[in-house]
Design a protein around this motif. Structure first.
Motif, PDB file in Angstrom:
ATOM      1  N   VAL A 146      -3.732  -6.537  -7.914  1.00  0.00           N
ATOM      2  CA  VAL A 146      -4.054  -8.018  -7.232  1.00  0.00           C
ATOM      3  C   VAL A 146      -2.932  -8.484  -6.450  1.00  0.00           C
ATOM      4  N   HIS A 147      -1.744  -8.016  -6.903  1.00  0.00           N
ATOM      5  CA  HIS A 147      -0.529  -8.709  -6.294  1.00  0.00           C
ATOM      6  C   HIS A 147      -0.589  -8.041  -4.892  1.00  0.00           C
ATOM      7  N   ALA A 148      -0.646  -6.648  -4.845  1.00  0.00           N
ATOM      8  CA  ALA A 148      -0.634  -5.831  -3.426  1.00  0.00           C
ATOM      9  C   ALA A 148      -1.542  -6.112  -2.578  1.00  0.00           C
ATOM     10  N   GLN A 149      -2.833  -6.524  -3.025  1.00  0.00           N
ATOM     11  CA  GLN A 149      -3.772  -6.946  -2.015  1.00  0.00           C
ATOM     12  C   GLN A 149      -3.660  -8.207  -1.391  1.00  0.00           C
ATOM     13  N   ALA A 150      -3.238  -9.099  -2.279  1.00  0.00           N
ATOM     14  CA  ALA A 150      -2.742 -10.577  -1.873  1.00  0.00           C
ATOM     15  C   ALA A 150      -1.851 -10.459  -1.096  1.00  0.00           C
ATOM     16  N   ALA A 151      -0.551  -9.624  -1.098  1.00  0.00           N
ATOM     17  CA  ALA A 151       0.536  -9.640  -0.304  1.00  0.00           C
ATOM     18  C   ALA A 151       0.205  -9.066   0.990  1.00  0.00           C
ATOM     19  N   VAL A 152      -0.662  -7.840   1.312  1.00  0.00           N
ATOM     20  CA  VAL A 152      -1.003  -7.285   2.601  1.00  0.00           C
ATOM     21  C   VAL A 152      -1.816  -8.346   3.204  1.00  0.00           C
ATOM     22  N   ALA A 153      -2.832  -9.023   2.484  1.00  0.00           N
ATOM     23  CA  ALA A 153      -3.528 -10.218   3.210  1.00  0.00           C
ATOM     24  C   ALA A 153      -2.510 -11.239   3.762  1.00  0.00           C
ATOM     25  N   ALA A 154      -1.445 -11.485   3.190  1.00  0.00           N
ATOM     26  CA  ALA A 154      -0.611 -12.693   3.359  1.00  0.00           C
ATOM     27  C   ALA A 154       0.223 -12.106   4.696  1.00  0.00           C
ATOM     28  N   GLY A 155       0.774 -10.841   4.468  1.00  0.00           N
ATOM     29  CA  GLY A 155       1.485 -10.335   5.704  1.00  0.00           C
ATOM     30  C   GLY A 155       0.571 -10.251   7.010  1.00  0.00           C
ATOM     31  N   ILE A 156      -0.674  -9.800   7.017  1.00  0.00           N
ATOM     32  CA  ILE A 156      -1.431  -9.732   8.095  1.00  0.00           C
ATOM     33  C   ILE A 156      -1.758 -11.056   8.685  1.00  0.00           C
ATOM     34  N   ALA A 157      -2.262 -11.840   7.897  1.00  0.00           N
ATOM     35  CA  ALA A 157      -2.194 -13.567   8.421  1.00  0.00           C
ATOM     36  C   ALA A 157      -1.168 -13.982   8.973  1.00  0.00           C
ATOM     37  N   THR A 158       0.046 -13.873   8.384  1.00  0.00           N
ATOM     38  CA  THR A 158       1.357 -14.391   8.791  1.00  0.00           C
ATOM     39  C   THR A 158       1.626 -13.733  10.424  1.00  0.00           C
ATOM     40  N   ALA A 159       1.497 -12.323  10.432  1.00  0.00           N
ATOM     41  CA  ALA A 159       2.025 -11.684  11.503  1.00  0.00           C
ATOM     42  C   ALA A 159       1.003 -12.175  12.812  1.00  0.00           C
ATOM     43  N   LEU A 226       6.513  -8.863  -2.687  1.00  0.00           N
ATOM     44  CA  LEU A 226       6.025  -9.543  -3.644  1.00  0.00           C
ATOM     45  C   LEU A 226       5.511  -8.684  -5.080  1.00  0.00           C
ATOM     46  N   VAL A 227       5.166  -7.369  -4.823  1.00  0.00           N
ATOM     47  CA  VAL A 227       4.759  -6.698  -6.028  1.00  0.00           C
ATOM     48  C   VAL A 227       6.000  -6.596  -7.118  1.00  0.00           C
ATOM     49  N   ILE A 228       6.975  -6.075  -6.217  1.00  0.00           N
ATOM     50  CA  ILE A 228       8.296  -6.013  -7.273  1.00  0.00           C
ATOM     51  C   ILE A 228       8.978  -7.487  -7.597  1.00  0.00           C
ATOM     52  N   TYR A 229       8.533  -8.316  -7.056  1.00  0.00           N
ATOM     53  CA  TYR A 229       8.868  -9.842  -7.378  1.00  0.00           C
ATOM     54  C   TYR A 229       8.354 -10.119  -8.688  1.00  0.00           C
ATOM     55  N   GLU A 230       6.994  -9.890  -8.883  1.00  0.00           N
ATOM     56  CA  GLU A 230       6.202 -10.384  -9.713  1.00  0.00           C
ATOM     57  C   GLU A 230       6.435  -9.629 -11.129  1.00  0.00           C
ATOM     58  N   ARG A 231       6.787  -8.201 -10.860  1.00  0.00           N
ATOM     59  CA  ARG A 231       7.129  -7.677 -12.148  1.00  0.00           C
ATOM     60  C   ARG A 231       8.437  -7.827 -12.485  1.00  0.00           C
ATOM     61  N   LEU A 232       9.394  -8.207 -11.602  1.00  0.00           N
ATOM     62  CA  LEU A 232      10.925  -8.328 -12.126  1.00  0.00           C
ATOM     63  C   LEU A 232      10.893  -9.725 -12.957  1.00  0.00           C
ATOM     64  N   LYS A 233      10.154 -10.731 -12.286  1.00  0.00           N
ATOM     65  CA  LYS A 233       9.950 -12.004 -12.830  1.00  0.00           C
ATOM     66  C   LYS A 233       9.506 -11.902 -14.248  1.00  0.00           C
ATOM     67  N   VAL A 234       8.574 -11.130 -14.646  1.00  0.00           N
ATOM     68  CA  VAL A 234       7.985 -10.917 -15.943  1.00  0.00           C
ATOM     69  C   VAL A 234       9.157 -10.282 -16.786  1.00  0.00           C
ATOM     70  N   MET A 235       9.758  -9.056 -16.309  1.00  0.00           N
ATOM     71  CA  MET A 235      10.876  -8.425 -17.019  1.00  0.00           C
ATOM     72  C   MET A 235      12.035  -9.494 -17.227  1.00  0.00           C
ATOM     73  N   ALA A 263      14.079  -8.305  -5.583  1.00  0.00           N
ATOM     74  CA  ALA A 263      12.922  -7.668  -4.998  1.00  0.00           C
ATOM     75  C   ALA A 263      13.366  -7.607  -3.455  1.00  0.00           C
ATOM     76  N   LYS A 264      13.628  -8.582  -2.891  1.00  0.00           N
ATOM     77  CA  LYS A 264      13.789  -8.758  -1.443  1.00  0.00           C
ATOM     78  C   LYS A 264      14.793  -7.584  -1.203  1.00  0.00           C
ATOM     79  N   LEU A 265      15.729  -7.703  -1.678  1.00  0.00           N
ATOM     80  CA  LEU A 265      16.999  -6.376  -1.477  1.00  0.00           C
ATOM     81  C   LEU A 265      16.262  -5.003  -1.387  1.00  0.00           C
ATOM     82  N   ALA A 266      15.457  -4.794  -2.483  1.00  0.00           N
ATOM     83  CA  ALA A 266      14.861  -3.433  -2.649  1.00  0.00           C
ATOM     84  C   ALA A 266      14.012  -3.257  -1.641  1.00  0.00           C
ATOM     85  N   ALA A 267      13.151  -4.239  -1.354  1.00  0.00           N
ATOM     86  CA  ALA A 267      12.129  -4.053  -0.297  1.00  0.00           C
ATOM     87  C   ALA A 267      12.680  -3.900   1.061  1.00  0.00           C
ATOM     88  N   VAL A 268      13.742  -4.621   1.485  1.00  0.00           N
ATOM     89  CA  VAL A 268      14.369  -4.307   2.826  1.00  0.00           C
ATOM     90  C   VAL A 268      15.023  -3.023   2.905  1.00  0.00           C
TER      91      VAL A 268
END
Length: 276
Positions: A146-159, A226-235, A263-268
């Motif tokens: 759910v996080h992944a599909q929402a993040a992809v949709a957000a990225g495409i719309a923003t770009a 966003l996917v890493i962020y959501e999981r790290l926030k839980v942990m 999460a941003k550090l890892a993704a970048v």
């Protein structure tokens, strides 16, 4: 009764914390306002770093006047790092003495015009696509899919909606004074409006969307972030004490900001070649 796994317990903790902090469902505009506010602060604070990064990524600002340095023997591991640090400080000096302190904030106007709506759009689409995706996929909102599909949709719309703004910002940051036939040094673009006018005149409206396909590819970074962020926030929230100590506002802020930064550090780090 079978004991729940750590991941399941941490998910329950996040859901309980979400219920406590948000007794009512978040309104769509809250994502919009929160994203815009975060984008505004980020743009102003990190503008000098953004200018430096853009110029380091471009070979247009490489120093060609200095002669080549003799490379010490057996230094193939150390030399690239030394060269990068040397080039970084050279660009900082050239901005400071050639353009003044205002040079570190070149492109801040387009950056504000881009980051603020981009952040607002990204988190607005992301927050609402999580709700929509969870109902369509029949999965909980804490699910990574759910996080992944929402993040992809957000990225495409923003770009799609903000690509012209990023194009203007990048060209202003790379705009270098050139010596004219009259001997006077002048820049190609006077301001953001003049940059848009020249791009449209010379390249047409399509010129404002140069690099859009690469921006779509950049949704990989958004999804990972966003996917890493959501999981790290839980942990992190579970590690701070679950439903006990982590229930305070300070602990919630620590878990959210810590997860966001990591999460941003890892993704970048994983997707930086695309950024160049």
């Amino acid at each position: 009764m079978e004991e729940a796994s750590p991941a399941q317990r941490s998910t329950v903790v996040l859901n309980q914390s979400h219920i406590r902090q948000n007794p009512h469902t978040s309104q769509p505009w809250s994502h919009l306002v929160a994203g815009a506010s975060g984008g505004l602060v980020t743009s102003v604070v990190t503008s000098p770093l953004d200018v430096l990064r853009t110029r380091l990524q471009s070979d247009f600002y490489r120093n060609t006047n200095r002669g080549p340095l003799l490379r010490p023997p057996s230094s193939h591991h150390v030399w690239p790092g030394f060269t990068h640090v040397r080039e970084t400080f050279h660009i900082i000096r050239s901005i400071r003495y050639g353009e003044g302190w205002r040079g570190f904030f070149r492109g801040l106007g387009p950056s504000l015009a881009g980051v603020v709506p981009a952040s607002a759009i990204k988190f607005y689409v992301y927050g609402n696509c999580k709700h929509l995706g969870a109902s369509v996929l029949n999965r909980p909102e804490t699910d990574s899919i759910v996080h992944a599909q929402a993040a992809v949709a957000a990225g495409i719309a923003t770009a799609t909606l903000t690509n012209p703004i990023w194009l203007v910002k990048t060209r202003l940051q790379l705009d270098k004074a050139r010596t004219q036939s009259s001997g006077v040094a002048a820049r190609q673009y006077r301001n953001s409006v003049d940059c848009i006018r020249q791009v449209v005149q010379t390249e047409g409206m399509r010129g404002l969307y140069r690099g859009l396909s690469a921006s779509y590819l950049g949704t990989i970074e958004t999804a990972m972030h966003l996917v890493i962020y959501e999981r790290l926030k839980v942990m992190i929230q579970y590690g701070l004490g679950g439903s006990g100590w982590a229930s305070g506002e300070l602990e919630t802020w620590i878990s959210t900001s810590g997860a966001a930064g990591a999460a941003k550090l890892a993704a970048v780090f994983l997707t930086y070649p695309h950024e160049v």
